[in-house]
Design an enzyme around this catalytic site. Structure first.
Site, PDB file in Angstrom:
ATOM      1  N   ASP A  58      37.662  45.705  38.123  1.00 56.19           N
ATOM      2  CA  ASP A  58      38.846  45.161  37.442  1.00 56.19           C
ATOM      3  C   ASP A  58      38.526  44.632  36.054  1.00 56.19           C
ATOM      4  OD1 ASP A  58      40.921  45.347  39.398  1.00 56.19           O
ATOM      5  OD2 ASP A  58      39.897  43.799  40.539  1.00 56.19           O
TER       6      ASP A  58
HETATM    7  C1  BGC Z   1      37.603  38.808  38.587  1.00 54.70           C
HETATM    8  C2  BGC Z   1      37.743  40.053  39.357  1.00 54.70           C
HETATM    9  C3  BGC Z   1      39.135  40.162  39.896  1.00 54.70           C
HETATM   10  C4  BGC Z   1      40.123  40.043  38.745  1.00 54.70           C
HETATM   11  C5  BGC Z   1      41.548  40.194  39.173  1.00 54.70           C
HETATM   12  C6  BGC Z   1      38.679  38.704  37.569  1.00 54.70           C
HETATM   13  O1  BGC Z   1      38.612  37.501  36.907  1.00 54.70           O
HETATM   14  O2  BGC Z   1      36.333  38.757  38.014  1.00 54.70           O
HETATM   15  O3  BGC Z   1      36.784  40.102  40.372  1.00 54.70           O
HETATM   16  O4  BGC Z   1      39.324  41.360  40.541  1.00 54.70           O
HETATM   17  O5  BGC Z   1      39.947  38.820  38.123  1.00 54.70           O
HETATM   18  O6  BGC Z   1      42.056  39.094  39.807  1.00 54.70           O
HETATM   19  C1  NOJ Z   2      38.044  41.829  43.158  1.00 56.57           C
HETATM   20  C2  NOJ Z   2      39.153  42.738  43.550  1.00 56.57           C
HETATM   21  O1  NOJ Z   2      39.865  42.179  44.614  1.00 56.57           O
HETATM   22  C3  NOJ Z   2      38.612  44.093  43.902  1.00 56.57           C
HETATM   23  O2  NOJ Z   2      39.651  44.977  44.205  1.00 56.57           O
HETATM   24  C4  NOJ Z   2      37.827  44.588  42.722  1.00 56.57           C
HETATM   25  O3  NOJ Z   2      37.508  45.876  42.941  1.00 56.57           O
HETATM   26  C5  NOJ Z   2      36.701  43.657  42.410  1.00 56.57           C
HETATM   27  N1  NOJ Z   2      37.257  42.405  42.101  1.00 56.57           N
HETATM   28  C6  NOJ Z   2      35.814  44.126  41.260  1.00 56.57           C
HETATM   29  O4  NOJ Z   2      36.304  43.842  40.030  1.00 56.57           O
END
Ligand code: BGC
Ligand code: NOJ
Length: 748
Positions: free
Chosen positions: A421
């Site tokens: 993400d």
């Molecule tokens: C986090 C991710 C997460 C994203 C969406 C980010 O701050 O590092 O792991 O998936 O937020 O909520």
């Molecule tokens: C947390 C999210 O819930 C998951 O879907 C995602 O792939 C990881 N973050 C990595 O960014």
């Protein structure tokens, strides 16, 4: 609901203490907390009074039971006051904590037959209320926070508890709470059980009030429930049901291997965590904001992989819900709200990996259940009535979505991000506080993801099988061709010589290559591409996994990438926002580690796969709890990587895709017990020193009793089913009526 408290007060000298979540005034000699499957027991001993409370939610009920057992360990009679307390939420968590000009004037309760009813906003558009009941005759009660706590005082020393007397307050505005006061005399050695019930009820709109036309809550629907659970014998029966429920669920897959940490996680805690992530996804926790974030599309599809064997019917429902939020172009809302089941417009779509996960979830469901009819079930797009197509078409559109969005190298465009993400290659945000997830400053026609390419191949190969099963040769051939083509593209533009590359950025520059100074090698494409079968036959998978071992593996798990990003890069986005060693910036993002375990089994390296498994196994990490810090029975999203000052320190436990992925890696890839479209496959790739293991797996109504016996050092399998040789590794589905199958798998 806010805090939950039980206070005890010694009425002889006025000393008081808390015996619940918060051990305040800890004159406590002992305080322990024990978690089981769906319940928590908190026990304390103070001033020779033992208090043990078991908290649980009975199966199928909207209520929480607190079963308190008090025991007098003194040589004299004890005169004790018990005060319960809960702080009610005014139904809207965000508004409750901000909009005091309104919500300090809305609170309302009723106190009837010694039960506290919380009914804020019931007079207008809400038709739900909470109730808090107690099995004992009350000495008093409170429903207004300030009356209970007293002015300028906190939950550590409520004025009412100190005084030993409730004020019988009725909340009208301000901050409604619920508190009961019970007085007990306990002889030496005597025990007493007290039950509290904290429940939630929704009434039909037309039957909200009793009598109709009044402003009084209709309590008829809860009266029987309250009467039932205030009886300790019914509470015990409900607890037995809860225990049996979990025994049955966990009993669907049990193993006995030479490694106690594998056994503990597979048999109990990993499966339990899979249930939790399936139910809550990433919402409703302290780590993820439960009010802002709904159910992730990708997350929920992945969670299903670790859950589907437990309650396939719920998995089916989830698939339908998810598919119904899909966009007509095959894309997906990144999240949906569990209550409305609609896509979350605030976050929107454009995470280009999302749709492919639906294919993997449906494939897992089909393999587990054989319920091929699901593919013909009509499902709408964006919940729009009239837009229904068979689920099968949703899957096709999912994959077409990728094919419709290829970039300059013919790799899939990344969009807002892919699984990672934080790899926001089109974001270019320079404004503090701006959401990396929703900001897009570039058109998104250049940046590409090798990860999505690998994921596409994996999902397309499932579609080949699915189409074949439906005797749809055309679709099957088309998908086969698309997968082949994508593989070629990966070898052309996604292979770096020693490992798979990660992406191309908005300038068309490569990422995850030896040509980069930072972010030279990433874990995700190594895992997904090899899982999809790339390079398994020709040695390139081995090469990539050796690079993982060389550059990314640490004693605490495999870090996401190396070298970490040392500064914020506008063109990379959130990944470079974290300090090196944390989260996506070279933390051990546990969710990705199982992909490498799976990849290792693809090339037959059971020792390496299980070694990686052990490095992040919370049960094993209990030995280093001081460093690890998180619960020793639940996976965390992240363990600090080697670039952080505290490598090995875990964070964000419970709600992580790690649960499902790790469950898949250990049960299906390493132990090798894997549902397939036509039967259960037994294909272990276990450590060389294991002489074998035993497993019980319930699959499509049959109990498989599996013994794996090592005969040599390799992974070749010969199967004996009910004493008869079966070719290959898949046990054909038995005749109807067969309930148990004994299977021996020799490996060597
Ligand atoms: C986090 C991710 C997460 C994203 C969406 C980010 O701050 O590092 O792991 O998936 O937020 O909520
Ligand atoms: C947390 C999210 O819930 C998951 O879907 C995602 O792939 C990881 N973050 C990595 O960014």
């Amino acid at each position: 609901m806010g805090g939950r408290y039980i206070y005890l007060r010694d009425n002889t000298d006025g000393k008081f203490w808390s015996t619940s979540w918060m051990p305040v005034r800890s004159a406590l000699d002992e305080y322990t907390c024990r978690h089981g499957m769906g319940y928590t027991i908190i026990r304390s001993v103070s001033r020779q009074i033992e208090a043990e409370t078991c908290y649980f939610v009975p199966v199928g009920e909207n209520l929480e039971i607190w079963e308190l057992t008090l025991t007098n360990l003194r040589k004299t009679t004890a005169d004790i006051s018990i005060f319960s307390a809960v702080e009610f939420c005014l139904w809207d968590a965000s508004d409750d904590s901000t909009n005091f000009q309104r919500n300090f004037s809305t609170g309302q309760v009723e106190f009837v037959d010694e039960v506290i009813y919380h009914k804020t906003e019931y007079r207008e558009r809400r038709d739900h209320y909470a109730y808090f009941a107690c099995s004992e005759k009350l000495a008093g009660f409170d429903t207004q926070r300030e009356a209970f706590l007293g002015r300028y005082r906190g939950w550590d020393s409520p004025a009412v508890v100190e005084a030993g007397e409730s004020s019988d307050s009725i909340a009208y505005g301000w901050q409604p709470i619920g508190s009961h006061h019970i007085k007990v005399q306990l002889k030496t050695g005597e025990s007493k059980q007290i039950v509290f019930i904290l429940g939630y009820q929704e009434n039909p709109k037309e039957a909200k009030f009793d009598p109709p036309g009044s402003q009084v809550i209709n309590k008829k629907p809860v009266k029987r429930t309250i009467a039932k659970y205030l009886q300790p014998k019914n509470v015990e029966a409900a607890f037995d049901v809860l225990r049996d429920y979990w025994i049955e669920l966990l009993g669907k897959f049990q193993v006995n291997t030479p490694d106690e940490h594998t056994n503990r996680m597979v048999n109990i805690w990993n499966a339990y965590q899979c249930m939790i992530t399936f139910n809550l996804s990433r919402s409703a926790s302290y780590f993820e904001s439960g009010i802002g974030r709904g159910m992730g599309f990708r997350d929920s599809n992945q969670d299903l992989l670790g859950f589907v064997h437990m309650i396939p019917e719920s998995a089916r429902e989830r698939i339908m819900d998810l598919a119904a939020t899909q966009l007509g172009n095959g894309g997906a809302f990144h999240q949906y709200q569990p209550l409305t089941k609609r896509g979350n417009n605030d976050v929107g779509s454009g995470f280009n990996d999302d749709p492919a996960w639906l294919v993997l979830a449906v494939a897992a469901y089909l393999k587990e259940t054989g319920d091929w009819a699901i593919l013909d079930a009509p499902v709408p797009y964006e919940n729009e009535h009239g837009s229904e197509t068979p689920l099968y078409e949703h899957l096709q559109r999912s994959l077409q979505y990728t094919l419709d969005r290829l970039g300059p190298n013919n790799l899939p465009l990344i969009g807002r991000a892919d699984w990672n993400d934080c790899l926001n290659l089109n974001c270019f945000s320079d404004t503090p506080g701006q959401s990396f997830q929703t900001t897009t400053n570039k058109e998104g026609r250049v940046a590409e993801s090798v990860f999505i390419a690998g994921l596409f191949v994996l999902a397309a190969k499932e579609m080949v099988e699915i189409a074949r099963h439906r005797q749809n040769k055309g679709d099957s051939a088309k998908m086969q061709q698309a997968a082949r083509q994508m593989e070629e593209t990966v070898w052309k533009s996604g292979w770096d010589g020693e490992w798979f590359r990660r992406a191309y950025d908005d300038f068309g520059h490569v990422l995850g290559s030896k040509d980069n100074e930072e972010g030279q090698i990433f874990i995700e494409p190594q895992g997904i591409c090899i899982w999809a079968g790339l390079g398994v036959e020709d040695g390139r998978a081995k090469k990539a996994l050796d690079s993982v071992a060389k550059y990314l593996a640490t004693p605490h798990g495999i870090v996401l990438q190396q070298p970490a990003f040392s500064q914020y890069y506008l063109h990379l986005g959130e990944i470079s926002s974290y300090p090196p060693g944390y989260k996506e910036n070279a933390g051990i993002f546990c969710h990705t580690n199982p992909w490498i375990m799976i990849a290792e089994t693809k090339i037959g390296r059971g020792d390496q796969a299980h070694d990686y498994y052990t490095r992040i196994n919370p049960s094993k990490r209990e030995e280093i709890s001081e460093l690890h810090k998180c619960e020793p029975y639940v996976y965390s999203q992240m363990i600090a990587g080697r670039d952080a000052p505290t490598p090995g320190e875990a964070k964000n436990s419970w709600l992580s895709g790690t649960a499902a992925m790790n469950y898949v890696a250990i049960t299906q890839a390493i132990l090798g017990i894997q549902p397939q479209y036509d039967g259960l496959e037994i294909k272990p790739v276990i450590p060389s020193k294991w002489q074998g293991f035993e497993a019980i797996r319930h699959f499509r109504g049959v109990r498989y009793e599996v013994s794996v016996i090592r005969k040599g050092t390799g992974n070749r399998v010969s199967l004996l089913v009910e004493g008869k040789n079966v070719p290959g590794t898949v046990i054909p589905l038995p005749d109807q009526g067969v309930r148990i199958l004994k299977v021996t798998a020799y490996i060597g």
